[in-house]
Design a protein around this motif. Structure first.
Motif, mmCIF file in Angstrom:
data_model
loop_
_atom_site.group_PDB
_atom_site.id
_atom_site.type_symbol
_atom_site.label_atom_id
_atom_site.label_comp_id
_atom_site.label_asym_id
_atom_site.label_seq_id
_atom_site.Cartn_x
_atom_site.Cartn_y
_atom_site.Cartn_z
ATOM 1 N N TRP A 243 0.832 -1.191 0.000
ATOM 2 C CA TRP A 243 0.000 0.000 0.000
ATOM 3 C C TRP A 243 0.869 1.245 0.000
ATOM 4 O O TRP A 243 0.674 2.134 -0.810
ATOM 5 C CB TRP A 243 -0.933 -0.033 1.206
ATOM 6 N N GLN A 244 1.829 1.322 0.893
ATOM 7 C CA GLN A 244 2.650 2.522 0.947
ATOM 8 C C GLN A 244 3.533 2.647 -0.284
ATOM 9 O O GLN A 244 3.796 3.744 -0.744
ATOM 10 C CB GLN A 244 3.496 2.532 2.221
ATOM 11 N N ILE A 245 3.982 1.529 -0.819
ATOM 12 C CA ILE A 245 4.820 1.582 -2.009
ATOM 13 C C ILE A 245 3.976 1.902 -3.231
ATOM 14 O O ILE A 245 4.355 2.735 -4.053
ATOM 15 C CB ILE A 245 5.586 0.251 -2.189
ATOM 16 N N ASP A 246 2.808 1.268 -3.367
ATOM 17 C CA ASP A 246 1.962 1.470 -4.544
ATOM 18 C C ASP A 246 1.275 2.828 -4.540
ATOM 19 O O ASP A 246 1.428 3.624 -5.453
ATOM 20 C CB ASP A 246 0.888 0.382 -4.634
ATOM 21 N N VAL A 247 0.491 3.089 -3.511
ATOM 22 C CA VAL A 247 -0.357 4.276 -3.474
ATOM 23 C C VAL A 247 0.419 5.520 -3.072
ATOM 24 O O VAL A 247 0.293 6.572 -3.688
ATOM 25 C CB VAL A 247 -1.551 4.053 -2.516
ATOM 26 N N LEU A 248 1.236 5.400 -2.029
ATOM 27 C CA LEU A 248 1.927 6.571 -1.502
ATOM 28 C C LEU A 248 3.255 6.853 -2.198
ATOM 29 O O LEU A 248 3.876 7.869 -1.966
ATOM 30 C CB LEU A 248 2.166 6.403 0.002
ATOM 31 N N LYS A 249 3.712 5.925 -3.030
ATOM 32 C CA LYS A 249 4.966 6.074 -3.779
ATOM 33 C C LYS A 249 6.187 6.162 -2.858
ATOM 34 O O LYS A 249 7.116 6.892 -3.120
ATOM 35 C CB LYS A 249 4.921 7.290 -4.712
ATOM 36 N N PHE A 250 6.171 5.381 -1.756
ATOM 37 C CA PHE A 250 7.327 5.297 -0.882
ATOM 38 C C PHE A 250 8.262 4.240 -1.457
ATOM 39 O O PHE A 250 7.859 3.125 -1.710
ATOM 40 C CB PHE A 250 6.926 4.875 0.531
ATOM 41 N N PHE B 4 12.035 4.661 2.993
ATOM 42 C CA PHE B 4 11.862 3.899 4.236
ATOM 43 C C PHE B 4 13.160 3.878 5.033
ATOM 44 O O PHE B 4 13.144 3.995 6.255
ATOM 45 C CB PHE B 4 11.399 2.469 3.941
ATOM 46 N N ALA B 5 14.289 3.718 4.361
ATOM 47 C CA ALA B 5 15.590 3.728 5.047
ATOM 48 C C ALA B 5 15.836 5.086 5.701
ATOM 49 O O ALA B 5 16.313 5.165 6.838
ATOM 50 C CB ALA B 5 16.707 3.387 4.070
ATOM 51 N N TYR B 6 15.506 6.153 4.995
ATOM 52 C CA TYR B 6 15.660 7.498 5.536
ATOM 53 C C TYR B 6 14.790 7.675 6.788
ATOM 54 O O TYR B 6 15.256 8.187 7.808
ATOM 55 C CB TYR B 6 15.295 8.523 4.459
ATOM 56 N N LEU B 7 13.527 7.225 6.725
ATOM 57 C CA LEU B 7 12.647 7.320 7.889
ATOM 58 C C LEU B 7 13.206 6.526 9.068
ATOM 59 O O LEU B 7 13.153 6.986 10.209
ATOM 60 C CB LEU B 7 11.238 6.819 7.542
ATOM 61 N N ASN B 8 13.742 5.334 8.797
ATOM 62 C CA ASN B 8 14.317 4.525 9.865
ATOM 63 C C ASN B 8 15.510 5.215 10.514
ATOM 64 O O ASN B 8 15.668 5.186 11.737
ATOM 65 C CB ASN B 8 14.727 3.148 9.343
ATOM 66 N N GLN B 9 16.360 5.847 9.712
ATOM 67 C CA GLN B 9 17.515 6.553 10.262
ATOM 68 C C GLN B 9 17.075 7.738 11.115
ATOM 69 O O GLN B 9 17.596 7.948 12.211
ATOM 70 C CB GLN B 9 18.440 7.021 9.143
ATOM 71 N N VAL B 10 16.134 8.506 10.622
ATOM 72 C CA VAL B 10 15.618 9.647 11.385
ATOM 73 C C VAL B 10 15.004 9.159 12.693
ATOM 74 O O VAL B 10 15.257 9.706 13.766
ATOM 75 C CB VAL B 10 14.589 10.450 10.551
ATOM 76 N N GLY B 11 14.193 8.101 12.619
ATOM 77 C CA GLY B 11 13.559 7.555 13.820
ATOM 78 C C GLY B 11 14.565 7.059 14.839
ATOM 79 O O GLY B 11 14.424 7.302 16.040
ATOM 80 N N PHE B 12 15.621 6.380 14.373
ATOM 81 C CA PHE B 12 16.643 5.866 15.292
ATOM 82 C C PHE B 12 17.373 7.003 15.990
ATOM 83 O O PHE B 12 17.569 6.983 17.209
ATOM 84 C CB PHE B 12 17.635 4.975 14.542
ATOM 85 N N ARG C 126 4.772 11.811 1.920
ATOM 86 C CA ARG C 126 6.156 11.790 2.425
ATOM 87 C C ARG C 126 6.346 12.789 3.558
ATOM 88 O O ARG C 126 7.003 12.495 4.550
ATOM 89 C CB ARG C 126 7.142 12.080 1.294
ATOM 90 N N THR C 127 5.782 13.962 3.412
ATOM 91 C CA THR C 127 5.901 14.973 4.464
ATOM 92 C C THR C 127 5.178 14.525 5.725
ATOM 93 O O THR C 127 5.699 14.679 6.832
ATOM 94 C CB THR C 127 5.357 16.326 3.969
ATOM 95 N N ILE C 128 3.999 13.961 5.563
ATOM 96 C CA ILE C 128 3.253 13.461 6.724
ATOM 97 C C ILE C 128 4.054 12.367 7.430
ATOM 98 O O ILE C 128 4.168 12.361 8.660
ATOM 99 C CB ILE C 128 1.857 12.959 6.304
ATOM 100 N N ALA C 129 4.622 11.447 6.663
ATOM 101 C CA ALA C 129 5.415 10.358 7.250
ATOM 102 C C ALA C 129 6.651 10.897 7.965
ATOM 103 O O ALA C 129 7.002 10.424 9.053
ATOM 104 C CB ALA C 129 5.817 9.358 6.170
ATOM 105 N N LEU C 130 7.294 11.881 7.385
ATOM 106 C CA LEU C 130 8.486 12.467 8.010
ATOM 107 C C LEU C 130 8.124 13.202 9.301
ATOM 108 O O LEU C 130 8.806 13.043 10.322
ATOM 109 C CB LEU C 130 9.190 13.411 7.037
#
Length: 168
Positions: free
Chosen positions: A1-8, A13-21, A78-82
């Motif tokens: 869903w996130q890859i298809d619809v949201l174009k993630f 995803f790696a960037y989000l994981n690094q920011v989260g860590f 992407r902005t919402i996820a970030l």
């Protein structure tokens, strides 16, 4: 869903994981002493409510929040996820602090390492049960490529479990 619809893509995803860590590390460093001095019941409730609050953007995107924000404000998924990762990150690692506080407080003086090992086992049990619960929810609300109608129910169930189980 996130890859298809949201174009993630995997890089995002790696960037989000690094920011989260990084933010989880900073959050633990900045807020742990404050939370350790508070009543443990209050801390658990606050952290659970913060976690539920941080799940709401995903639920919103399941209902098209990202399309609405793109139309009205010029930013999308992407902005919402970030933003969500930025808000949630500092508190992710703090979820373990109440348990470790209990271990430090109640452990007999000469058995603290053993109690911390038991605490780590409970943390692993918690993570394993979260994975198994996620698998169960995904079996109930099946989501296949191109068929995303169960995603809102999946997220709502996840939010209810995240709220109810730790508080009870």
């Amino acid at each position: 869903w996130q890859i298809d619809v949201l174009k993630f893509d995997p890089q995002f995803f790696a960037y989000l994981n690094q920011v989260g860590f990084i933010l989880a590390f900073l959050g633990t460093w900045l807020f742990s002493s404050y939370f350790i001095k508070q009543d443990i019941g209050k801390v658990i409730i606050v952290l659970v409510l913060l976690k539920v609050f941080c799940l709401l953007p995903n639920l919103g995107m399941a209902f098209g929040l990202h399309e609405w924000t793109m139309t009205h404000f010029g930013f999308g998924a992407r902005t919402i996820a970030l933003i969500d990762t930025t808000v949630e990150g500092p508190f992710n690692a703090l979820i373990m602090a109440p348990m470790l506080t209990l271990v430090a407080f109640f452990a007999p003086k000469h058995h603290v390492p053993t109690w911390f090992a038991v605490g780590a086992c409970f943390a692993n049990l918690s993570l394993s049960s979260a994975v198994l619960t996620g698998k169960l929810i995904n079996n109930i609300f099946t989501v296949n490529r191109g068929e995303y109608h169960n995603i809102p129910s999946l997220y709502l169930t996840n939010i209810l479990i995240t709220l109810i189980v730790p508080i009870t």
